[in-house]
Design an enzyme around this catalytic site. Structure first.
Site, PDB file in Angstrom:
ATOM      1  CE  LYS A 167      -0.926  -0.134   4.984  1.00 20.38           C
ATOM      2  NZ  LYS A 167      -0.179  -1.389   5.226  1.00 20.38           N
ATOM      3  CB  THR A 168       4.138   2.185   1.461  1.00 24.92           C
ATOM      4  OG1 THR A 168       3.698   1.992   2.806  1.00 24.92           O
ATOM      5  CG2 THR A 168       5.073   3.383   1.403  1.00 24.92           C
TER       6      THR A 168
ATOM      7  CE  LYS B 143       1.577   4.206   7.705  1.00 24.11           C
ATOM      8  NZ  LYS B 143       1.285   3.077   6.804  1.00 24.11           N
TER       9      LYS B 143
ATOM     10  CB  THR C  25       3.971   1.145  14.406  1.00 19.92           C
ATOM     11  OG1 THR C  25       3.819   0.132  13.396  1.00 19.92           O
ATOM     12  CG2 THR C  25       2.602   1.619  14.859  1.00 19.92           C
TER      13      THR C  25
ATOM     14  CD  GLU D 287       0.859   3.743   3.393  1.00 19.23           C
ATOM     15  OE1 GLU D 287       1.308   2.652   3.803  1.00 19.23           O
ATOM     16  OE2 GLU D 287       1.582   4.620   2.880  1.00 19.23           O
TER      17      GLU D 287
ATOM     18  NE  ARG E 119      -0.701 -10.153 -12.354  1.00 19.77           N
ATOM     19  CZ  ARG E 119      -1.377 -10.945 -13.174  1.00 19.77           C
ATOM     20  NH1 ARG E 119      -2.484 -10.531 -13.760  1.00 19.77           N
ATOM     21  NH2 ARG E 119      -0.949 -12.167 -13.411  1.00 19.77           N
TER      22      ARG E 119
END
Length: 229
Positions: free
Chosen positions: A17-18, A39, A43, A117, A178
């Site tokens: 996702k980043t 963000k 963590t 995100e 992918r």
């Protein structure tokens, strides 16, 4: 006029996702739209600026912004690499939901598009009483879900989709990662199956691909990220 916020979450930790967030921001920027990433919680980060924000800027090809340096784009950073609720508890410093909300609101006043995100998967706890999905629902944000080609992604993706449907979260689209896939047969079947069940669920959310060449052409348009233009 306030900018549009879209949350980008994954079906699990490590789905990409980043990278998806950074590449989508770059694609939106290339179309002449002002865009910023935020963000929600970081963590496993010893510094003040979220490491994912640093990666976003690298992928976007731009320097850190004033909002980055002031902590607006990463309002909650914790050192221990764990779920936000645990990392926050270890520092005796709870996740400040209102600080996150205020930061997003400030970014909306300066940028046309804000890509927010998430942390971990969709049902990761931000606190003992609040899941990320519930935060998204309460804020009324639409969601882009990052899936992957690895074995098990069908199950994880459809569970996340059903979690969105249960909460009334608008699923704006799915980014199917992918990159570095190991089995093309499994990947082809997974993306086809996900598309099939989205249709069965009555959802019109598009599925776009991300591979070693980047995002597929017209991904920002297909995912509705230019609507605030």
């Amino acid at each position: 006029m306030r900018g549009a916020v879209t949350v980008i979450s994954g079906i699990d930790t490590g789905t990409g996702k980043t990278v998806a967030t950074g590449l989508l921001a770059r694609a939106v920027l290339d179309r002449g739209v002002s865009v910023i990433t935020q963000k929600i919680v970081q963590t496993g980060c010893p510094g003040r600026i979220a490491e994912d924000i640093l990666e976003h800027r690298r992928l976007m090809g731009c320097e850190l912004t004033e909002e980055d340096l002031r902590g607006v784009t990463s309002p909650c950073v914790f050192a221990y690499p764990a779920s936000p609720h645990l990392a926050a508890r270890l520092e005796n410093r709870p996740v400040d939901v209102m600080a996150i909300r205020r930061s997003t609101f400030r970014l909306q006043h300066r940028y046309t598009t804000v890509l927010l995100e998430g942390a971990g998967g969709l049902l990761v706890p931000l606190s003992s009483d609040l899941l990320l999905a519930d935060y998204i629902r309460d804020a009324g944000y639409p969601l882009l879900l990052v899936s992957s080609s690895r074995l098990g992604s069908i199950n994880h993706t459809l569970l996340a989709v059903e979690a969105c449907m249960k909460r009334g979260i608008h699923l704006q689209g799915i980014v199917f990662n992918r990159f570095q896939e190991t089995d093309r047969l499994i990947a082809d079947d997974a993306i086809g199956t996900i598309r099939h069940f989205l249709k069965r669920y009555g959802l019109s959310a598009p599925v776009v691909t991300l591979d070693e060449n980047g995002l597929e052409k017209h991904a920002p348009e297909l995912l509705g990220l230019l609507s605030g233009e």
